[in-house]
Enzyme design. Structure first.
Site, mmCIF file in Angstrom:
data_model
loop_
_atom_site.group_PDB
_atom_site.id
_atom_site.type_symbol
_atom_site.label_atom_id
_atom_site.label_comp_id
_atom_site.label_asym_id
_atom_site.label_seq_id
_atom_site.Cartn_x
_atom_site.Cartn_y
_atom_site.Cartn_z
ATOM 1 N N ASP A 1 36.465 64.193 115.651
ATOM 2 C CA ASP A 1 36.721 65.637 115.701
ATOM 3 C C ASP A 1 37.682 66.032 116.818
ATOM 4 O O ASP A 1 38.010 65.229 117.689
ATOM 5 C CB ASP A 1 35.395 66.407 115.822
ATOM 6 C CG ASP A 1 34.474 65.835 116.903
ATOM 7 O OD1 ASP A 1 34.959 65.079 117.766
ATOM 8 O OD2 ASP A 1 33.275 66.142 116.879
ATOM 9 N N ASN B 1 21.639 70.688 119.015
ATOM 10 C CA ASN B 1 21.221 71.353 117.774
ATOM 11 C C ASN B 1 21.193 70.376 116.587
ATOM 12 O O ASN B 1 21.078 70.804 115.442
ATOM 13 C CB ASN B 1 22.171 72.516 117.467
ATOM 14 C CG ASN B 1 23.613 72.059 117.319
ATOM 15 O OD1 ASN B 1 23.899 70.867 117.401
ATOM 16 N ND2 ASN B 1 24.512 72.997 117.087
ATOM 17 N N HIS C 1 23.683 68.371 115.649
ATOM 18 C CA HIS C 1 24.970 68.131 114.971
ATOM 19 C C HIS C 1 25.446 66.694 115.199
ATOM 20 O O HIS C 1 25.089 66.049 116.179
ATOM 21 C CB HIS C 1 26.038 69.158 115.365
ATOM 22 C CG HIS C 1 26.664 69.010 116.710
ATOM 23 N ND1 HIS C 1 27.292 70.044 117.364
ATOM 24 C CD2 HIS C 1 26.779 67.954 117.552
ATOM 25 C CE1 HIS C 1 27.772 69.627 118.514
ATOM 26 N NE2 HIS C 1 27.471 68.364 118.659
ATOM 27 N N GLU D 1 27.884 71.154 112.191
ATOM 28 C CA GLU D 1 26.870 72.026 112.778
ATOM 29 C C GLU D 1 25.737 72.279 111.778
ATOM 30 O O GLU D 1 25.886 71.986 110.586
ATOM 31 C CB GLU D 1 27.535 73.363 113.152
ATOM 32 C CG GLU D 1 28.687 73.233 114.128
ATOM 33 C CD GLU D 1 28.236 72.938 115.565
ATOM 34 O OE1 GLU D 1 27.141 72.383 115.775
ATOM 35 O OE2 GLU D 1 29.001 73.272 116.483
HETATM 36 C C1 GLP Z 1 30.330 67.359 121.030
HETATM 37 C C2 GLP Z 1 30.946 66.348 120.064
HETATM 38 C C3 GLP Z 1 29.896 65.475 119.440
HETATM 39 C C4 GLP Z 1 28.965 64.947 120.516
HETATM 40 C C5 GLP Z 1 28.241 66.096 121.158
HETATM 41 C C6 GLP Z 1 27.281 65.708 122.245
HETATM 42 O O1 GLP Z 1 29.991 68.543 120.421
HETATM 43 N N1 GLP Z 1 31.738 66.949 119.042
HETATM 44 O O2 GLP Z 1 30.523 64.418 118.722
HETATM 45 O O3 GLP Z 1 28.050 64.040 119.975
HETATM 46 O O4 GLP Z 1 29.205 66.962 121.723
HETATM 47 O O5 GLP Z 1 27.971 65.574 123.457
HETATM 48 P P1 GLP Z 1 27.380 65.000 124.785
HETATM 49 O O6 GLP Z 1 27.392 63.528 124.640
HETATM 50 O O7 GLP Z 1 28.342 65.482 125.835
HETATM 51 O O8 GLP Z 1 26.019 65.559 124.951
#
Ligand code: GLP
Length: 258
Positions: free
Chosen positions: A79, A150, A152, A157
């Site tokens: 993404d 959440n 995702h 989402e």
């Molecule tokens: C972002 C990314 C996800 C990731 C998530 C959790 O939203 N798009 O791919 O898994 O954050 O991030 P973190 O590892 O910083 O908690």
């Protein structure tokens, strides 16, 4: 010490986030070595966020130690924020260069990250092409995932269905709150992103999800034990036959034992 459940998905609870990073990095490095030995390309699906940083650091170390050959490695990132300049420090392009690509000998033409600079009218075609490129590369051999608070995966989402493909999405308020610090407040945080879909992710041959810290404990519990539906997109991973979820004890604190 780590505990492993053999149920679907396989859940590995390791002693720390470092241990998760070591296991994940070793698996990716081994896959590249095996496929190189068989003269096959390795197609990796890569993730951003704080969680994979340690894994990438460990992977860079192993790659140097083993003198891993990256000439046949192709990557597709999950993404990118939209809109987002490629050189912005908050961009996932920047993240991937800083945390991985600047430290390994990968061919720049083999790196794919959704483009946050497109004009809106070009996004749908671009996303269809992104899917085609994955297919042309032979499909993703191993997809690395984190998980949002959440539930995702990527930027799929709550509300994202099992048949979704690469597309432009609106970010969930929780996701924007969690990203706000990096953007100097929520008003500066993008409200949209381009993400691979759930169906895109589920086509990978192998999926590893890593999560650490108690903030992820609820989402992890839902992903493993909750009802499978679009409210928690990570629950769809249970329809895949080759998923391992690597957790530290804090992220695993709500899951039922095997
Ligand atoms: C972002 C990314 C996800 C990731 C998530 C959790 O939203 N798009 O791919 O898994 O954050 O991030 P973190 O590892 O910083 O908690």
């Amino acid at each position: 010490m780590h505990i492993v459940t053999q149920k679907k998905p396989e859940v590995v609870i390791a002693e720390s986030d470092r241990a998760i990073a070591r296991m994940g990095a070793a698996e990716i490095a081994n896959l590249i070595q095996m496929r190189n030995a068989a003269d096959l390309p390795t197609v990796l699906g890569l993730a951003t966020g704080k969680t994979p940083i340690l894994l990438y650091r460990e992977f860079i170390r192993i790659a140097r130690e083993k003198a891993l050959d990256f000439s046949r490695v192709i990557t597709f990132n999950l993404d990118e924020y939209y809109p987002m300049n490629t050189h912005s420090p908050q961009s996932y392009h920047h993240f991937m260069r800083a945390n991985l690509f600047d430290h390994i000998d990968i061919h720049p033409a083999h790196i794919h990250i959704p483009d946050g600079t497109l004009s809106r009218k070009d996004i749908a075609n671009y996303c269809a092409e992104y899917e085609e490129k994955i297919q042309q590369a032979g499909g993703i051999n191993l997809q690395l995932l984190g998980i949002g608070e959440n539930g995702h995966i990527g930027f799929n989402e709550p509300g994202s269905d099992v048949d979704t493909r690469t597309r432009l999405v609106t970010l969930d308020p929780i996701t924007r709150q969690n990203a706000a610090a990096e953007f100097g407040g929520e008003t500066n945080t993008p409200s949209e992103a381009i993400t691979m879909g759930i169906a895109t992710i589920l086509e990978a041959q192998r999926i590893i999800l890593i999560a650490s810290g108690s903030k992820k404990a609820h989402a992890v519990q839902q992903a493993i034990n909750g009802p499978v539906n679009a409210n928690v997109p990570a629950t769809y991973l249970r329809s895949h036959s080759n998923v391992t979820i690597y957790l530290d004890p804090a992220a695993a604190k709500h899951i039922k034992s095997a």
